[in-house]
Design an enzyme around this catalytic site. Structure first.
Site, PDB file in Angstrom:
ATOM      1  CG  HIS A 284      -4.588 -11.204  -2.620  1.00  0.00           C
ATOM      2  ND1 HIS A 284      -5.532 -11.042  -3.700  1.00  0.00           N
ATOM      3  CD2 HIS A 284      -4.341 -10.217  -2.051  1.00  0.00           C
ATOM      4  CE1 HIS A 284      -5.672  -9.683  -3.431  1.00  0.00           C
ATOM      5  NE2 HIS A 284      -5.051  -9.260  -2.513  1.00  0.00           N
ATOM      6  CB  THR A 285      -0.429 -17.249  -1.176  1.00  0.00           C
ATOM      7  OG1 THR A 285      -0.690 -18.631  -0.758  1.00  0.00           O
ATOM      8  CG2 THR A 285       0.884 -16.726  -0.902  1.00  0.00           C
TER       9      THR A 285
ATOM     10  CG  HIS B 281      -2.049  -0.992   0.900  1.00  0.00           C
ATOM     11  ND1 HIS B 281      -3.411  -0.414   1.304  1.00  0.00           N
ATOM     12  CD2 HIS B 281      -2.422  -1.969   0.471  1.00  0.00           C
ATOM     13  CE1 HIS B 281      -4.158  -1.471   0.936  1.00  0.00           C
ATOM     14  NE2 HIS B 281      -3.628  -2.469   0.398  1.00  0.00           N
TER      15      HIS B 281
ATOM     16  CG  ASP C 137       1.493 -22.179  -0.937  1.00  0.00           C
ATOM     17  OD1 ASP C 137       0.618 -21.454  -1.214  1.00  0.00           O
ATOM     18  OD2 ASP C 137       1.264 -23.012  -0.125  1.00  0.00           O
TER      19      ASP C 137
END
Length: 255
Positions: free
Chosen positions: A162-163, A44, A186
């Site tokens: 986003h994992t 961000h 991962d």
């Protein structure tokens, strides 16, 4: 808008960077639950960059932008980094936040991302560049990333972050984990994305949008099948994102 002055990187500064890196690594290894929000902090702070206007980017200004709804929850990561800043005061906030993001990926099993120090802190100001809205469509995703100077491969591979972590109702309007192991970096994000809706897992509209375009979908398929390729491309794109608008200064010869 006032421009930040280039930060001098000398031997003492690099020593403090090294110390800060070790401190962050120790903190995150003992408190991995903070890794996702720390990585979000790095994203961000960098994500406000405007390649045409040459404004925004990884300049530490996010600590002044907590009223932006897109930054809900980020204060947790800023507070996490403050003890490191107090211990290594010469390290700029801009470097600290990007260094923390790099380490967050590493300690959760992701690739090693090269880090170059020297980002200057922006003057006390707020950056105005819009951040991705998880409810956005494909056009929204491309508009945001293209404005930053990133390309289609960057869009897909960086979405793979986003994992890590989970969605929170007060931050994104969604609630639940984004992957089956929210503290492991991962390629499962891409594996799950190709499988469609999965009970118990959150998939943002911006995630699903990656399957709507043949170019983006091809990268999703590549990363779902080959984690090594994902890691290699991710390290490149993360470094690129963390240096948007940043021109690394040369280390003085006598440093």
């Amino acid at each position: 808008m006032a421009q930040a002055q280039l930060h001098i990187v000398d031997a003492e500064y690099l020593k403090q960077i090294e110390g800060a890196c070790k401190e962050i690594r120790n903190l995150l290894q003992n408190n991995k639950q903070f890794a996702p929000i720390v990585l979000r902090l790095a994203f961000h702070d960098a994500g406000t960059y405007d390649a045409k206007a040459k404004t925004g980017g990884p300049n530490g200004s996010i600590r002044n932008e907590l009223s932006n709804p897109a930054n809900n929850g980020i204060k947790t990561a800023i507070d996490f980094c403050e003890p490191v800043k107090a211990k290594y005061p010469k390290v700029t906030y801009a470097d600290l936040y990007q260094l923390a993001g790099v380490v967050a990926v590493e300690v959760t099993g992701g690739p090693i991302i090269p880090f170059v120090a020297g980002r200057p802190d922006a003057p006390d100001q707020q950056d105005s560049g819009a951040l991705p809205n998880p409810n956005g469509d494909l056009k929204h995703v491309r508009d945001i990333f293209y404005r930053m100077g990133l390309n289609d491969r960057d869009i897909v591979v960086l979405s793979g972050a986003h994992t890590l972590g989970r969605a929170h109702k007060d931050r994104s309007g969604f609630d639940g984990p984004l992957s089956k192991d929210p503290l492991k970096f991962d390629n499962s994000y891409f594996v799950e994305l190709r499988m469609g809706d999965t009970p118990g897992l959150v998939k943002f509209p911006t995630d699903k949008a990656l399957l709507e375009d043949p170019i983006l979908r091809r990268y999703v398929q590549i990363y779902a099948k080959d984690e090594k390729v994902f890691f290699a491309h991710y390290a490149q794109s993360h470094k690129k994102m963390s240096e948007l608008g940043f021109h690394p200064p040369r280390c003085p010869k006598n440093a």
